[in-house]
Scaffold this motif. Structure first.
Motif, PDB file in Angstrom:
ATOM      1  N   ILE A 282       4.262  71.147  50.076  1.00 38.83           N
ATOM      2  CA  ILE A 282       4.926  70.396  49.013  1.00 38.83           C
ATOM      3  C   ILE A 282       5.903  71.337  48.320  1.00 38.83           C
ATOM      4  O   ILE A 282       5.898  72.545  48.542  1.00 38.83           O
ATOM      5  CB  ILE A 282       3.913  69.817  48.006  1.00 38.83           C
TER       6      ILE A 282
ATOM      7  N   GLU B 256       6.595  69.887  42.810  1.00 37.04           N
ATOM      8  CA  GLU B 256       5.338  69.146  42.899  1.00 37.04           C
ATOM      9  C   GLU B 256       4.152  70.025  42.532  1.00 37.04           C
ATOM     10  O   GLU B 256       3.177  69.555  41.925  1.00 37.04           O
ATOM     11  CB  GLU B 256       5.175  68.584  44.319  1.00 37.04           C
TER      12      GLU B 256
ATOM     13  N   PHE C 149       1.470  69.314  39.623  1.00 34.54           N
ATOM     14  CA  PHE C 149       0.038  69.252  39.941  1.00 34.54           C
ATOM     15  C   PHE C 149      -0.773  70.118  38.984  1.00 34.54           C
ATOM     16  O   PHE C 149      -1.817  69.694  38.473  1.00 34.54           O
ATOM     17  CB  PHE C 149      -0.184  69.708  41.388  1.00 34.54           C
TER      18      PHE C 149
ATOM     19  N   CYS D 181      -4.735  64.255  42.327  1.00 32.19           N
ATOM     20  CA  CYS D 181      -3.626  63.480  42.904  1.00 32.19           C
ATOM     21  C   CYS D 181      -3.682  62.022  42.452  1.00 32.19           C
ATOM     22  O   CYS D 181      -2.646  61.396  42.200  1.00 32.19           O
ATOM     23  CB  CYS D 181      -3.675  63.547  44.431  1.00 32.19           C
ATOM     24  N   LYS D 182      -4.911  61.502  42.338  1.00 35.96           N
ATOM     25  CA  LYS D 182      -5.068  60.116  41.875  1.00 35.96           C
ATOM     26  C   LYS D 182      -4.568  59.986  40.440  1.00 35.96           C
ATOM     27  O   LYS D 182      -3.915  59.000  40.080  1.00 35.96           O
ATOM     28  CB  LYS D 182      -6.535  59.717  41.968  1.00 35.96           C
TER      29      LYS D 182
ATOM     30  N   LEU E  38      -2.246  61.679  39.188  1.00 37.01           N
ATOM     31  CA  LEU E  38      -0.786  61.763  39.275  1.00 37.01           C
ATOM     32  C   LEU E  38      -0.177  60.518  39.912  1.00 37.01           C
ATOM     33  O   LEU E  38       1.046  60.446  40.075  1.00 37.01           O
ATOM     34  CB  LEU E  38      -0.386  62.997  40.097  1.00 37.01           C
ATOM     35  N   GLU E  39      -1.026  59.568  40.289  1.00 39.06           N
ATOM     36  CA  GLU E  39      -0.600  58.319  40.941  1.00 39.06           C
ATOM     37  C   GLU E  39       0.130  58.589  42.251  1.00 39.06           C
ATOM     38  O   GLU E  39       1.085  57.897  42.612  1.00 39.06           O
ATOM     39  CB  GLU E  39       0.279  57.489  39.994  1.00 39.06           C
ATOM     40  N   ILE E  40      -0.319  59.618  42.949  1.00 39.32           N
ATOM     41  CA  ILE E  40       0.217  59.900  44.286  1.00 39.32           C
ATOM     42  C   ILE E  40      -0.435  58.943  45.268  1.00 39.32           C
ATOM     43  O   ILE E  40      -1.672  58.785  45.259  1.00 39.32           O
ATOM     44  CB  ILE E  40      -0.068  61.361  44.682  1.00 39.32           C
TER      45      ILE E  40
ATOM     46  N   ARG F 101      -0.659  60.236  50.881  1.00 42.24           N
ATOM     47  CA  ARG F 101       0.124  61.448  50.631  1.00 42.24           C
ATOM     48  C   ARG F 101      -0.611  62.445  49.738  1.00 42.24           C
ATOM     49  O   ARG F 101      -0.027  63.425  49.288  1.00 42.24           O
ATOM     50  CB  ARG F 101       1.469  61.088  49.990  1.00 42.24           C
ATOM     51  N   ARG F 102      -1.889  62.206  49.480  1.00 39.01           N
ATOM     52  CA  ARG F 102      -2.622  63.099  48.588  1.00 39.01           C
ATOM     53  C   ARG F 102      -2.881  64.448  49.260  1.00 39.01           C
ATOM     54  O   ARG F 102      -2.987  64.537  50.472  1.00 39.01           O
ATOM     55  CB  ARG F 102      -3.928  62.440  48.142  1.00 39.01           C
ATOM     56  N   TYR F 103      -2.999  65.464  48.441  1.00 46.27           N
ATOM     57  CA  TYR F 103      -3.073  66.833  48.934  1.00 46.27           C
ATOM     58  C   TYR F 103      -4.499  67.200  49.334  1.00 46.27           C
ATOM     59  O   TYR F 103      -5.468  66.489  49.035  1.00 46.27           O
ATOM     60  CB  TYR F 103      -2.582  67.825  47.868  1.00 46.27           C
TER      61      TYR F 103
END
Length: 499
Positions: free
Chosen positions: A207, A211, A215, A330-331, A333-335, A339-341
């Motif tokens: 990323i 980003e 994060f 990530c959730k 961050l509304e990713i 595409r979550r890390y």
């Protein structure tokens, strides 16, 4: 010297006699059971076997036994040892039992993580077979290929599992087959006719620095737990990113003795068994990590550097919880879910930023990330200076956490974003356009002009110059350049639809 003869012993209740090959050695008898049966009609008046087919089979077996014993010194053997030796080849070996033995040996050698992969492969093979006792005779090429087909929807297991089981098979052949003495207990070998597919190519998980900053600055999701996974995930991600992409298994296994004078020294678990230098590396701990070192430091009497081994059963459990925590962040961050890390995102990100934004060469990145770099043997000879890796790591940390400079991959993501596609390439009648069209690599037509309002008008102009011999449905590639803005795009169109 052993003497053999085909005989029968007592009659069974169904009227048949089981055929045996009697072995007399040092005046003691022993018996080797065959799969043949005879009745009274197939015996002569002396009770000897009179069936020509049974006698021919037994004669072949006796000749084979004699040839095998002639290669051994059996003078001091008991008759039981002779019988066991001769009967041993006929007994089908259990692949499952040998595989478990092989896996235990791997663990004894310290190859714990590899042993786990072998164990998962064996478990899948046994589930497919429907038994925990898969036999070597069962492993024929058709059966093994069907098992591999059952793995085709997996990304990595379709290659890794068959490779693991093939290696177990090869080790078993080495151990049980003695070709010099004509002892062949494993008679099948399916692998020459088995096609093992390649694992799916790993997705590039890196990323951008932008980003990363987002994060690590987001407010952690609320949790009723005193040890929320989101907090663990973010902290582990920070450690991985600021220690040149260290693996979680190596973090988990660090000892206090590995941390001296602000530097951690360890051997990378994944490759230490396969490298001459045992994958040894030293990495300076940047000041940004010192609060985390204190936060997770183990008790003074504990040999481990961090206290994770008291909370998690092993490094796999630790890694799984770290990944779950990263996904929680990530959730928040509304990713999108796809595409979550994960932990590897930050390992890949370190290497990408080091090369793209900090000017490091690929070999310098590989050195800092403890890759062998094709110099496995050489690295076993020398005592390397790791300070260049420390300097590169410091540059990456500085770029991400102590600057707001845009990263190259962040800029690339902006360019490739669907919302920006039209903004990046728009034509107007005043712009000078240089366009070309290609069919199977051959230049069909080109034009340099103004007056175009959109790319469709450019393609229509080029199409007037195409020959009639292009078959319907064939693709033509259009390269259209906005000369004034120095931007070029490529489009594909097919005859009959696009032109």
């Amino acid at each position: 010297m052993a003497i053999f003869k085909a005989i029968v012993r007592t009659k069974r209740k169904d009227g048949f006699y089981q055929v045996y090959i009697r072995c007399v050695h040092n005046r003691k008898p022993g018996y080797i059971k065959t799969d043949k049966l005879v009745t009274d009609k197939q015996l002569d008046r002396n009770g000897d076997i009179d069936d020509p087919f049974v006698n021919e089979y037994c004669a072949r077996r006796i000749l084979e036994f004699t040839q095998r014993l002639n290669r051994k010194e059996i003078g001091k053997w008991t008759v039981k040892q002779v019988v066991d030796f001769l009967a041993m080849e006929d007994e089908d070996l259990c692949f499952s039992d040998y595989a478990r033995l092989h896996i235990d040996r791997m663990r004894d050698r310290g190859q714990v993580r590899n042993a786990r992969n072998y164990e998962l492969a064996l478990q899948h093979l046994e589930r497919y077979a429907g038994t925990t006792r898969v036999m070597f005779a069962q492993l024929i090429s058709t059966w093994v290929n069907n098992w591999i087909k059952d793995l085709e929807m997996t990304a990595r297991a379709k290659e890794m599992y068959p490779v693991c089981m093939r290696q177990v098979f090869r080790e078993a052949v080495k151990e049980h087959n003695d070709y010099d003495n004509n002892v062949v207990r494993i008679k099948t070998n399916p692998w020459p006719k088995v096609k093992i597919p390649q694992a799916d190519r790993a997705e590039k998980r890196a990323i951008s620095a932008e980003e990363c900053r987002r994060f690590f600055s987001v407010a952690l999701p609320e949790s009723l737990s005193s040890r929320p996974k989101g907090e663990l995930g973010r902290d582990v991600a920070m450690l991985v990113l600021c220690l040149a992409g260290i693996n979680t298994v190596d973090l988990f296994n660090l000892k206090k003795s590995d941390y001296r004078h602000g530097v951690i020294a360890y051997k990378r678990a994944k490759t230490k068994k396969s490298r001459a230098d045992e994958a040894y590396i030293e990495m300076k701990v940047e000041p940004i990590l010192l609060p985390l070192f204190e936060k997770y430091r183990a008790d003074d009497k504990d040999p481990y550097l961090f206290n994770w081994h008291k909370r998690y059963a092993d490094s796999d459990s630790f890694g799984a919880n770290a990944n779950a925590g990263i996904k929680d962040v990530c959730k928040a961050l509304e990713i999108p879910e796809d595409r979550r890390y994960c932990v590897y995102t930050f390992r890949h990100t370190w290497g990408t930023i080091a090369q793209n934004d900090c000017g490091a060469s690929i070999s310098e990145v590989g050195f800092a990330m403890n890759h062998s770099g094709g110099h496995n043997i050489t690295r076993g000879y020398i005592k390397p200076d790791f300070s260049p890796a420390w300097e590169l790591n410091a540059k990456v940390v500085e770029f991400i956490f102590f600057s707001n400079a845009p990263s190259k991959q962040g800029a690339a993501q902006d360019l490739n974003h669907p919302k920006n596609e039209d903004r990046q390439f728009r034509l107007s009648p005043k712009k000078l356009v240089y366009a070309r069209a290609y069919f199977r690599g051959e230049l069909l037509a080109e034009v340099t002009d103004i007056g175009f309002s959109n790319v469709d008008e450019v393609m229509a102009r080029l199409a007037t110059k195409f020959p009639d011999t292009i078959p319907p449905g064939c693709s033509v590639y259009f390269r259209i350049k906005d000369v004034d803005a120095d931007i070029e795009v490529v489009y594909e169109r097919t005859k009959g639809k696009g032109f």
